[in-house]
Design a protein around this motif. Structure first.
Motif, PDB file in Angstrom:
ATOM      1  N   ALA A  23      26.553  41.765  52.942  1.00 55.75           N
ATOM      2  CA  ALA A  23      26.965  43.162  52.944  1.00 55.75           C
ATOM      3  C   ALA A  23      25.935  44.019  53.647  1.00 55.75           C
ATOM      4  CB  ALA A  23      27.152  43.649  51.510  1.00 55.75           C
ATOM      5  N   SER A  24      26.414  44.980  54.347  1.00 56.68           N
ATOM      6  CA  SER A  24      25.517  45.961  54.964  1.00 56.68           C
ATOM      7  C   SER A  24      25.670  47.274  54.216  1.00 56.68           C
ATOM      8  CB  SER A  24      25.876  46.146  56.432  1.00 56.68           C
ATOM      9  OG  SER A  24      27.189  46.663  56.551  1.00 56.68           O
ATOM     10  N   GLY A  25      24.637  48.084  54.234  1.00 49.73           N
ATOM     11  CA  GLY A  25      24.738  49.368  53.538  1.00 49.73           C
ATOM     12  C   GLY A  25      23.762  49.463  52.393  1.00 49.73           C
ATOM     13  N   ARG A  26      23.113  50.591  52.282  1.00 50.50           N
ATOM     14  CA  ARG A  26      22.075  50.764  51.280  1.00 50.50           C
ATOM     15  C   ARG A  26      22.611  50.891  49.875  1.00 50.50           C
ATOM     16  NH1 ARG A  26      18.313  55.309  54.406  1.00 50.50           N
ATOM     17  NH2 ARG A  26      17.816  54.030  56.230  1.00 50.50           N
ATOM     18  N   THR A  27      23.895  51.231  49.736  1.00 53.06           N
ATOM     19  CA  THR A  27      24.452  51.475  48.409  1.00 53.06           C
ATOM     20  C   THR A  27      25.131  50.244  47.830  1.00 53.06           C
ATOM     21  OG1 THR A  27      26.529  52.274  49.369  1.00 53.06           O
ATOM     22  CG2 THR A  27      24.800  53.902  48.927  1.00 53.06           C
ATOM     23  N   PHE A  28      24.890  49.083  48.415  1.00 52.48           N
ATOM     24  CA  PHE A  28      25.576  47.854  47.988  1.00 52.48           C
ATOM     25  C   PHE A  28      25.434  47.612  46.492  1.00 52.48           C
ATOM     26  CE2 PHE A  28      27.315  43.732  48.027  1.00 52.48           C
ATOM     27  CZ  PHE A  28      26.473  42.890  47.328  1.00 52.48           C
ATOM     28  N   SER A  29      24.271  47.877  45.927  1.00 51.49           N
ATOM     29  CA  SER A  29      24.028  47.582  44.517  1.00 51.49           C
ATOM     30  C   SER A  29      24.887  48.438  43.582  1.00 51.49           C
ATOM     31  CB  SER A  29      22.546  47.786  44.183  1.00 51.49           C
ATOM     32  OG  SER A  29      22.179  49.139  44.404  1.00 51.49           O
ATOM     33  N   ARG A  30      25.547  49.460  44.105  1.00 48.18           N
ATOM     34  CA  ARG A  30      26.404  50.297  43.275  1.00 48.18           C
ATOM     35  C   ARG A  30      27.843  49.801  43.242  1.00 48.18           C
ATOM     36  NH1 ARG A  30      24.562  56.242  45.652  1.00 48.18           N
ATOM     37  NH2 ARG A  30      22.321  55.947  45.417  1.00 48.18           N
ATOM     38  N   TYR A  31      28.133  48.747  43.993  1.00 50.83           N
ATOM     39  CA  TYR A  31      29.501  48.277  44.125  1.00 50.83           C
ATOM     40  C   TYR A  31      29.782  47.061  43.244  1.00 50.83           C
ATOM     41  CZ  TYR A  31      30.348  51.250  48.188  1.00 50.83           C
ATOM     42  OH  TYR A  31      30.533  52.324  49.016  1.00 50.83           O
ATOM     43  N   THR A  32      30.917  47.077  42.619  1.00 57.97           N
ATOM     44  CA  THR A  32      31.458  45.870  42.007  1.00 57.97           C
ATOM     45  C   THR A  32      32.063  45.030  43.118  1.00 57.97           C
ATOM     46  OG1 THR A  32      31.913  46.937  39.892  1.00 57.97           O
ATOM     47  CG2 THR A  32      33.219  45.001  40.427  1.00 57.97           C
ATOM     48  N   VAL A  33      31.841  43.733  43.082  1.00 62.47           N
ATOM     49  CA  VAL A  33      32.344  42.861  44.132  1.00 62.47           C
ATOM     50  C   VAL A  33      33.228  41.774  43.529  1.00 62.47           C
ATOM     51  CG1 VAL A  33      30.413  43.305  45.688  1.00 62.47           C
ATOM     52  CG2 VAL A  33      30.272  41.440  44.027  1.00 62.47           C
ATOM     53  N   ALA A  34      34.018  41.180  44.383  1.00 66.12           N
ATOM     54  CA  ALA A  34      34.926  40.132  43.922  1.00 66.12           C
ATOM     55  C   ALA A  34      35.238  39.170  45.052  1.00 66.12           C
ATOM     56  CB  ALA A  34      36.215  40.752  43.401  1.00 66.12           C
ATOM     57  N   TRP A  35      35.691  38.011  44.673  1.00 61.10           N
ATOM     58  CA  TRP A  35      36.237  37.023  45.607  1.00 61.10           C
ATOM     59  C   TRP A  35      37.724  36.879  45.300  1.00 61.10           C
ATOM     60  CZ3 TRP A  35      33.728  34.911  49.693  1.00 61.10           C
ATOM     61  CH2 TRP A  35      32.329  34.947  49.691  1.00 61.10           C
ATOM     62  N   PHE A  36      38.501  36.863  46.355  1.00 63.14           N
ATOM     63  CA  PHE A  36      39.934  36.584  46.279  1.00 63.14           C
ATOM     64  C   PHE A  36      40.232  35.427  47.219  1.00 63.14           C
ATOM     65  CE2 PHE A  36      41.908  40.169  43.978  1.00 63.14           C
ATOM     66  CZ  PHE A  36      40.817  41.010  43.861  1.00 63.14           C
ATOM     67  N   ARG A  37      41.410  34.857  47.077  1.00 63.13           N
ATOM     68  CA  ARG A  37      41.838  33.810  47.998  1.00 63.13           C
ATOM     69  C   ARG A  37      43.328  33.948  48.256  1.00 63.13           C
ATOM     70  NH1 ARG A  37      41.053  28.461  44.135  1.00 63.13           N
ATOM     71  NH2 ARG A  37      42.801  28.870  42.696  1.00 63.13           N
ATOM     72  N   GLN A  38      43.724  33.463  49.413  1.00 58.20           N
ATOM     73  CA  GLN A  38      45.129  33.531  49.788  1.00 58.20           C
ATOM     74  C   GLN A  38      45.531  32.274  50.517  1.00 58.20           C
ATOM     75  OE1 GLN A  38      46.222  37.043  52.028  1.00 58.20           O
ATOM     76  NE2 GLN A  38      48.361  36.886  51.346  1.00 58.20           N
ATOM     77  N   ALA A  39      46.467  31.559  49.934  1.00 54.68           N
ATOM     78  CA  ALA A  39      47.021  30.367  50.561  1.00 54.68           C
ATOM     79  C   ALA A  39      48.264  30.767  51.358  1.00 54.68           C
ATOM     80  CB  ALA A  39      47.371  29.338  49.501  1.00 54.68           C
ATOM     81  N   PRO A  40      48.647  29.966  52.342  1.00 50.03           N
ATOM     82  CA  PRO A  40      49.832  30.297  53.161  1.00 50.03           C
ATOM     83  C   PRO A  40      51.076  30.508  52.304  1.00 50.03           C
ATOM     84  CG  PRO A  40      48.610  28.516  54.162  1.00 50.03           C
ATOM     85  CD  PRO A  40      47.981  28.748  52.826  1.00 50.03           C
ATOM     86  N   GLY A  41      51.763  31.610  52.527  1.00 51.84           N
ATOM     87  CA  GLY A  41      52.992  31.893  51.813  1.00 51.84           C
ATOM     88  C   GLY A  41      52.809  32.421  50.414  1.00 51.84           C
ATOM     89  N   LYS A  42      51.550  32.645  50.010  1.00 53.67           N
ATOM     90  CA  LYS A  42      51.282  33.127  48.659  1.00 53.67           C
ATOM     91  C   LYS A  42      50.569  34.468  48.688  1.00 53.67           C
ATOM     92  CE  LYS A  42      51.091  28.631  46.397  1.00 53.67           C
ATOM     93  NZ  LYS A  42      50.314  27.758  45.450  1.00 53.67           N
ATOM     94  N   GLU A  43      50.601  35.171  47.583  1.00 49.81           N
ATOM     95  CA  GLU A  43      49.905  36.440  47.492  1.00 49.81           C
ATOM     96  C   GLU A  43      48.408  36.211  47.310  1.00 49.81           C
ATOM     97  OE1 GLU A  43      53.452  39.217  45.566  1.00 49.81           O
ATOM     98  OE2 GLU A  43      51.561  38.935  44.502  1.00 49.81           O
ATOM     99  N   ARG A  44      47.656  37.256  47.645  1.00 51.63           N
ATOM    100  CA  ARG A  44      46.212  37.177  47.459  1.00 51.63           C
ATOM    101  C   ARG A  44      45.907  37.098  45.963  1.00 51.63           C
ATOM    102  NH1 ARG A  44      42.667  40.512  51.669  1.00 51.63           N
ATOM    103  NH2 ARG A  44      44.162  39.360  52.928  1.00 51.63           N
TER     104      ARG A  44
END
Length: 123
Positions: A23-44
């Protein structure tokens, strides 16, 4: 904040991969982060959410006990350690961030996204 995911690839079932999201940006530590995934034909699909400090995480049932989400605010990087991978884990994996202390489990709750990295698990 801008996000860039990396670390995807081809791995056999039962193997491991570690994804990174820089991540770039000085305010990164204020953000909640997540991982998502998306397979073909499926929702994220939500994988894991990580609080701004990294002290709180929330996992999808499908990855609980196999995947570990973490972050290093000094390096402004988010990680996803994936162990015991299964063919059904194959997808494009995205990191996401939101300027809130709440971990959302839906893609609509995140306004910042990385470009995605492909993970393919062969049987």
């Amino acid at each position: 904040v801008q996000l860039q995911a990396s670390g995807g690839g081809l791995v056999q079932a039962g193997g491991s991969l570690r994804l990174s999201c820089a991540a770039s940006g000085r305010t990164f530590s204020r953000y909640t982060v997540a991982w998502f995934r998306q397979a073909p034909g499926k929702e994220r699909e939500f994988v894991v959410g990580i609080s701004w400090s990294g002290s709180s995480t929330s996992y999808a049932d499908s990855v609980k006990g196999r995947f570990t989400g973490s972050r290093d605010n000094d390096k402004t990087t988010v990680y996803l350690q994936m162990n015991s991978l299964k063919p059904e884990d194959s997808a494009v994996y995205y990191c996401a961030a939101r300027g809130s202390t709440v971990i959302h489990r839906t893609a609509a709750g995140y306004g910042l996204w990385g470009q995605g990295t492909q993970v393919t698990v062969s049987s």
